[in-house]
Motif scaffolding. Structure first.
Motif, PDB file in Angstrom:
ATOM      1  N   TYR A 182      38.858  31.574  41.388  1.00  0.00           N
ATOM      2  CA  TYR A 182      37.628  31.386  40.475  1.00  0.00           C
ATOM      3  C   TYR A 182      37.458  30.502  39.302  1.00  0.00           C
ATOM      4  N   ASP A 196      32.857  30.607  37.487  1.00  0.00           N
ATOM      5  CA  ASP A 196      32.458  31.403  38.597  1.00  0.00           C
ATOM      6  C   ASP A 196      32.394  32.803  38.893  1.00  0.00           C
ATOM      7  N   ALA A 197      32.966  33.350  37.761  1.00  0.00           N
ATOM      8  CA  ALA A 197      33.689  34.715  37.908  1.00  0.00           C
ATOM      9  C   ALA A 197      32.512  35.526  37.099  1.00  0.00           C
ATOM     10  N   ASN A 233      29.414  35.904  38.977  1.00  0.00           N
ATOM     11  CA  ASN A 233      29.436  37.215  40.067  1.00  0.00           C
ATOM     12  C   ASN A 233      29.080  38.038  39.464  1.00  0.00           C
TER      13      ASN A 233
END
Length: 220
Positions: free
Chosen positions: A29, A33-34, A37
């Protein structure tokens, strides 16, 4: 995200959440992205995510790779527990099932691509309507022409047609016979003629069928 919202999981809490998440997902990731999420569930801010990932990488808990200006982070595979034989067999089964699904989807895609190609090469409804209209006009023209032929009074009788065909056969037969005789005679003369065949024909004034692009009809 404001700093006020980073409080609940900032610092060590953010690092623990990210480490657990990367190990559970076991896939790479980016920080973006992390953050995307985890921000809603854990209230993480982007700055806290970036800082925690860099700290985890520096401490050797996770791995970091740079691709141009972007970095990706993923769990250190050596720190993950080894899978049991049963788990490996389960993963093999999942891989086989997914591979079969991929093959089926690829086959379906190929079929749909072939159908799409056929549809793209087919005429559209307006094009077919114009084609049908053109054929109808052609048919009407042919019908009119046929009616004119039927109503004509100068038809050739079967007897007249047979007579013409017989005469054509006779004349073609005589044509072949005379041409063969002339060819044999000329070949005999050319055996003792000192010049070429072309020069002989020019001097004598002989013209052949080929000179005028005339072809003898095939024998029936």
């Amino acid at each position: 995200m404001s700093k006020g919202r980073e409080g609940p999981a900032a610092g060590g809490g953010a690092a623990a959440v990210l480490l657990r998440y990367l190990r559970e997902q076991n896939r790479p990731y980016s920080a973006q992205d992390a953050f995307g999420n985890l921000q809603r569930e854990h209230g993480l801010g982007k700055a806290a995510v970036v800082k925690a990932l860099e700290q985890l990488a520096q401490q050797g808990h996770i791995r970091e790779k740079a691709y141009g200006k972007q970095k990706i982070y993923f769990a250190d595979q050596e720190q993950l527990p080894a899978a049991s034989d049963a788990e490996l067999r389960g993963l093999d089964g999942e891989i086989a099932a997914l591979s079969a699904k991929v093959q089926a989807l690829q086959q379906s895609c190929r079929q749909m691509e072939a159908e799409l190609k056929d549809l793209n090469s087919s005429m559209t409804t307006p094009e077919m309507a114009r084609e049908v209209e053109g054929l109808r006009k052609d048919c009407a023209s042919y019908v009119e022409k046929l009616e004119r032929i039927k109503s004509a009074t100068n038809h050739v009788t079967p007897e007249e047609k047979e007579k013409v065909c017989s005469e054509q056969k006779l004349y073609c037969k005589e044509w072949r016979r005379r041409k063969r005789m002339a060819t044999e005679l000329l070949e005999a003369i050319l055996e003792g003629y000192p010049k070429s065949k072309k020069q002989f024909f020019e001097e004598v004034g002989i013209e052949t069928d080929e000179d005028h692009n005339i072809t003898l009809p095939a024998a029936v």
